[in-house]
Scaffold this motif. Structure first.
Motif, PDB file in Angstrom:
ATOM      1  N   ASN A  56       1.120  -1.203  -0.098  1.00 51.01           N
ATOM      2  CA  ASN A  56      -0.327  -0.483   0.023  1.00 51.01           C
ATOM      3  C   ASN A  56       0.777   1.382  -0.166  1.00 51.01           C
ATOM      4  O   ASN A  56       1.171   1.736   0.771  1.00 51.01           O
ATOM      5  N   GLY A  59      -1.879   4.768  -0.308  1.00 54.62           N
ATOM      6  CA  GLY A  59      -3.733   4.340  -1.247  1.00 54.62           C
ATOM      7  C   GLY A  59      -3.432   3.476  -2.454  1.00 54.62           C
ATOM      8  O   GLY A  59      -4.399   3.212  -3.193  1.00 54.62           O
ATOM      9  N   VAL A  61      -2.941   0.078  -4.942  1.00 56.82           N
ATOM     10  CA  VAL A  61      -2.158  -0.552  -4.885  1.00 56.82           C
ATOM     11  C   VAL A  61      -0.868  -1.037  -5.736  1.00 56.82           C
ATOM     12  O   VAL A  61      -0.826  -0.849  -7.104  1.00 56.82           O
TER      13      VAL A  61
ATOM     14  N   GLU C 300     -10.214   7.734   0.045  1.00 57.71           N
ATOM     15  CA  GLU C 300      -8.880   7.798   1.753  1.00 57.71           C
ATOM     16  C   GLU C 300     -10.367   7.669   2.600  1.00 57.71           C
ATOM     17  O   GLU C 300     -10.020   7.273   3.751  1.00 57.71           O
ATOM     18  N   LYS C 630      -9.409  -1.428  -4.778  1.00 57.73           N
ATOM     19  CA  LYS C 630      -8.167  -0.659  -6.041  1.00 57.73           C
ATOM     20  C   LYS C 630      -8.245  -1.549  -6.973  1.00 57.73           C
ATOM     21  O   LYS C 630      -7.716  -2.883  -7.021  1.00 57.73           O
ATOM     22  N   ILE C 647      -7.766  -1.881   0.830  1.00 56.18           N
ATOM     23  CA  ILE C 647      -6.740  -0.928   1.714  1.00 56.18           C
ATOM     24  C   ILE C 647      -7.451  -1.724   2.485  1.00 56.18           C
ATOM     25  O   ILE C 647      -8.853  -0.805   3.423  1.00 56.18           O
ATOM     26  N   GLY C 651      -4.109  -0.422   6.722  1.00 57.29           N
ATOM     27  CA  GLY C 651      -3.071   0.406   6.348  1.00 57.29           C
ATOM     28  C   GLY C 651      -2.734  -1.058   5.344  1.00 57.29           C
ATOM     29  O   GLY C 651      -2.041  -0.871   4.235  1.00 57.29           O
TER      30      GLY C 651
END
Lengths: 155, 122, 685
Positions: A56, A59, A61, C300, C630, C647, C651
């Motif tokens: 990570n 944010g 990948v 986020e 993601k 995520i 984290g």
């Protein structure tokens, strides 16, 4: 992408030098986003052995590859001392695990020599050129060649 | 002093081209998307010159000129008609509608700018 | 750089204009067209032509010009809209779209396609229309005056009232003449009324005489009066020569003209009646990158919210704490923002469907079949990315349906089906998903043939016992379709596996339902929003992963009596009298499960597309929550069984599993196959 064209003798290029598989390589500094310590990755199932996993990165990948293994050397067993170089080509961000990062090397473009044609193994193909430094020789990694954009599964 | 141009065209592309060309030449540009929008913008924008397309929804270019010339605000403003037509018939029509001049699409950037400079005295 | 941005905008605008054109032509076909429709159709083509001219897209301009001329005759009722004309207009619309596409891709126009339609269009035009085109440019009077030094010209002009009415200012003309060379200016005031009370400012009373020195010829002078030479009595003559110059001007009568009210164009005051809905509402154009940044930021925010939730949980506050209420509000707000942001990117599927109409017409022409493509739910909105990425899969499936599904008219005649086949393309929103279906009323899938092909390609063994559903799903197997199987039309080097990959990459699923003799339905189910989904957080062999909630029917902690075994390793779960296969996720991903015994683990009962149900064994269930998806596409490529990553609050990255791929009947063999391909791709650097 930056081509190391001998005719443009005036041009000054900066590289970050690194060690992978016990040999010296370098990557053009404009292709490097950041350099960070090794941190544990999330493993990806069914991936080639040189793909260590993903991390990570604020944010995003980002896949991490073992550069030595990708170049055909034996795989690194990552520890705290190892370093990840985060590279960006086009829109793709990929991290490369290396043994260490040494210095920033500034050279005139005409110092870059073409790679002598040897047998086409994984490391030779990924080398875009070489820079003689003293008795040593530093190989320039071509991220384009190392990380082809088209995969078998691309639609 | 840079002149203020009101550009009326229903084509985004043409609006973008006009804006790019005119702003590069130092003009301030306001755009409107059709005749009705154009006339409304004309009321508030202190335009030194109006460029209008002919074929537009809601109100065509000749309708715009008519409204401007009949209106109370700035009725003697120079108005250029932007059109793909050409020839005597166009000139006649533009003339009768009260246009100051006309530009044939596709327009040549330099010619457009020079005409506008002439008509606005800049 | 600026030009390329404008060029992009042009192609974007063309898409809209082509939709408007296609809508208008459809209304004309159905006899619903009023004058405004005809105007709108004309304007679409006209606008494309106008803007294409700015980029010198000659092919587009040339074709659009003839097309527009025909449409102009249609709207002025010079041409009657009969069947034949409508057909040609329809074809012309398609060709125009092709030409725009070709221009976008910087490809030459396909003259073999374009020219016949061009000739057909021309056949509707009178010679008058065509001849007019030969003389589009106004003749220029050229003067071959080659004297080197300049001569002096006297310019006299007497502006009429119309000159002023048209927005001209004499001062600007004089200043423009000044720019040409040294001038002397005189004004003649004899026509001014002696009594100023009679003065009318709209009239012209003054005559100017300007002598301009150092001029080669009168061209530059005449250019200044380009727009006004008929609005002022203009005389230009060379003063060094003595001959009077009566040639140029006709002295217009000084008339009091105000623009004539009857010149107000017909369109000016049009009642906005039933077409109101088609008018585009006022919109805001935003750089998609800004929206993407916003979406990332919202992602986020949602992750951050789950971190805070976790922290608060860990702090074990008293239940009475107001913090819990605040936290709920925060969650709600975050979700609202997220939905709002995603809505910005939502677009109706209409333009996509319109493109398919064209694809279907072309495919029908190419195969000699009669097909009517009916679209439904065009207003359904999906994410912009979905619209973009569905274009190729849909194209392929529409072609397939026409090529393989729908029978030739003569074959259909042998059954009780109408000669014209019907292909339905529908979009709808169903409980948190978008469903897109392609439904043909053709012959249905030929399962015998599919099986034969799969056997010959080594995808299945010759004695494999497969259910009808499993056979249908072989279509999606990589390596199933090859050039020998598909015809010219559908065989463009891609197979249904590519369709499936594209849809999986969007987080969607695809299902087939085929009935012999009655037709085939392909259903594509896509998540409503791409960025966030409800997931079940699980543990497998020490890794945290996410399973989409939508595919989980129930979770089971099995007792040993619930389990049965076939052969050595094939475990079955007995549930309500039925047996479903158990897939060990740890084994599939090559990790070691926390316990060897299934009774210590949890089974997720999954509804899948390929096999009806199966149970996926995981170590434990941790949580159930929203996760931000993601994409791993850009960075890594597709991994079998994994659709993306997220995520977590701490984290760490958790992979999102694709239950369909995990459950796929031919799972192991297929993933091995794909793995081999992937290794190849990496090896061929």
């Amino acid at each position: 992408m930056q081509r190391h064209d001998n005719s443009k003798a005036e041009k000054h290029i900066e590289f970050v030098t690194l060690v992978a598989g016990g040999q010296s390589f370098c990557i053009e500094i404009t292709q490097i986003r950041e350099i960070r310590r090794w941190s544990p990755v999330t493993h990806l199932p069914h991936s080639p052995s040189y793909v260590l996993g993903v991390i990570n990165l604020r944010g995003a990948v980002v896949p991490i590859l073992d550069l030595a293994a990708k170049l055909g050397f034996s795989a690194i067993t990552p520890t705290e001392r190892h370093v990840i170089i985060i590279t960006a080509i086009d829109d793709r961000i990929v991290g490369l695990l290396v043994e260490s990062v040494s210095e920033i090397l500034g050279v005139q473009a005409d110092m870059v020599r073409e790679t002598p044609r040897t047998k086409e193994d994984a490391s030779a193909i990924a080398v875009a050129g070489i820079i003689p430094v003293g008795d040593d020789m530093i190989k320039i990694i071509s991220l384009d060649a190392l990380l082809p954009t088209t995969l078998a599964t691309a639609a | 002093m840079s002149a203020h141009i009101l550009a009326i065209d229903d084509s985004r592309t043409i609006r973008a081209l006009l804006t790019a060309t005119l702003e590069k030449a130092g003009f301030a540009v306001t755009t409107a998307v059709d005749g009705v929008d154009g006339v409304a913008k004309f009321q508030e924008a202190q335009a030194d010159l109006v460029i209008t397309d002919v074929n537009m929804p809601n109100k065509d270019g000749f309708g715009v000129i008519n409204d401007i010339r009949q209106g109370q605000v700035n009725r003697a403003v120079p108005v250029l008609v932007l059109t793909t037509e050409s020839g005597a018939a166009l000139k006649d029509r533009a003339r009768r509608a009260g246009a100051t001049g006309w530009i044939v699409k596709p327009f040549d950037d330099e010619a457009l700018v020079s005409v506008i400079k002439r008509l606005t005295g800049t | 750089m600026m030009d390329s941005a404008i060029l992009d905008a042009f192609f974007e605008e063309c898409e809209d204009l082509l939709v408007a054109l296609s809508d208008g032509l459809a209304d004309m076909r159905e006899g619903l067209a009023d004058d405004e429709t005809l105007n709108a159709v004309f304007r679409s083509v006209h606008s494309i032509k106008g803007a294409a001219g700015a980029f010198s897209l000659e092919d587009v301009v040339g074709f659009a010009h003839i097309f527009e001329t025909v449409l102009d005759d249609v709207r002025s009722k010079k041409l009657a809209t009969d069947e034949a004309l409508l057909r040609v207009l329809q074809r012309a619309g398609d060709i125009l779209a092709d030409l725009v596409d070709a221009a976008r891709d910087d490809l030459p126009a396909d003259r073999d396609q374009v020219d016949p339609v061009l000739r057909e269009l021309e056949s509707f035009l009178s010679t008058d229309d065509l001849v007019k085109e030969e003389f589009v440019f106004e003749a220029l009077t050229l003067s071959f005056d080659t004297r080197d030094s300049g001569s002096e010209f006297e310019v006299s002009f007497h502006p009429s009232a119309e000159f002023y009415a048209a927005g001209n200012d004499p001062a600007l003309f004089i200043s423009a003449l000044h720019d040409l060379g040294p001038c002397t200016v005189q004004v003649e005031t004899v026509k001014l009324p002696t009594d100023l009370a009679d003065f009318d400012w709209t009239k012209g009373y003054l005559t100017w005489h300007v002598v301009v020195a150092d001029q080669k010829n009168d061209l530059a002078i005449r250019e200044i009066f380009e727009f006004a030479d008929d609005l002022c009595a203009l005389k230009v003559h060379e003063t060094t020569k003595d001959d009077p110059q009566p040639d140029v001007m006709s002295l217009p009568e000084e008339v009091e003209t105000v623009p004539e009210p009857d010149l107000e164009p017909a369109q000016a005051a049009r009642p906005s009646t039933q077409k109101a809905s088609k008018k585009s509402a006022s919109t805001l154009r935003v750089d998609p990158e800004r929206v993407d940044r916003l979406i990332n930021a919202v992602g986020e925010l949602i992750i951050n919210q789950s971190v805070i939730s976790q922290r608060i949980e860990e702090a074990s506050l008293p239940n009475s704490s107001e913090l819990y209420g605040d936290l709920d509000n925060y969650k709600l707000l975050a979700r609202e923002i997220q939905e709002g942001v995603m809505a910005i990117r939502a677009q109706p599927v209409k333009p996509l469907f319109q493109r398919m109409l064209r694809i279907a017409r072309e495919a029908a022409d190419a195969t000699g079949k009669d097909v009517n493509l009916v679209t439904e739910g065009e207003a359904t909105e999906v994410d912009k990315i979905v619209v973009e990425r569905l274009a190729d899969p849909l194209t392929h499936m529409i072609r397939n349906a026409i090529d393989h599904g729908i029978e030739k008219p003569e074959e259909r005649a042998k059954t009780d089906k109408p000669a014209t086949g019907t292909l339905r393309l529908t979009a709808s929103q169903r409980s948190g998903s978008i469903v897109i279906e392609i439904i043909d009323d053709g012959q249905g899938l030929n399962r015998e043939r599919i099986k034969e092909i799969a056997v010959s390609k080594g995808l299945i063994s010759a004695d494999a016992q497969l259910s009808a559903q499993e056979i249908d799903h072989l279509l999606f197997a990589p390596g199933f379709s090859t050039a020998t199987e598909v015809t010219n039309l559908s065989g463009r080097g891609v197979g249904m596996d590519v369709v499936k990959t594209a849809i999986t990459a969007l987080g969607g699923r695809i299902a087939i339902n085929s009935i012999a003799g009655q037709g085939t339905t392909f259903s594509i189910t896509l998540p409503l929003t791409l960025a966030v989904m409800d997931g079940m957080i699980i543990h497998v062999g020490g890794q945290t992963m996410v399973v989409p909630i939508t595919s989980i029917l129930e979770t089971i902690r099995p007792a040993s009596t619930d389990l049965a075994q076939i052969g050595l390793d094939n475990q079955l779960l007995r549930i309500r009298g039925d047996y479903v296969p158990i897939i060990d996720l740890a084994e599939r991903f090559g990790v070691t499960p926390q316990s060897a015994s299934l009774t210590d683990r949890v089974l997720l009962l999954i509804q899948t597309e390929s096999v009806s149900q199966c149970a996926i064994a995981v170590d434990d269930i941790v949580d159930q929550r929203q996760v931000v998806v993601k994409s791993m596409q850009g960075t890594y490529g597709q991994i079998t069984g994994i659709s993306g990553a997220t995520i977590l609050g701490d984290g760490k990255i958790a992979l999102i599993i694709d239950p369909d791929a995990i459950a796929a009947g031919q799972g192991n063999a297929l993933s091995a196959h794909i793995r081999a391909q992937k290794e190849d791709a990496y090896a061929t650097t």
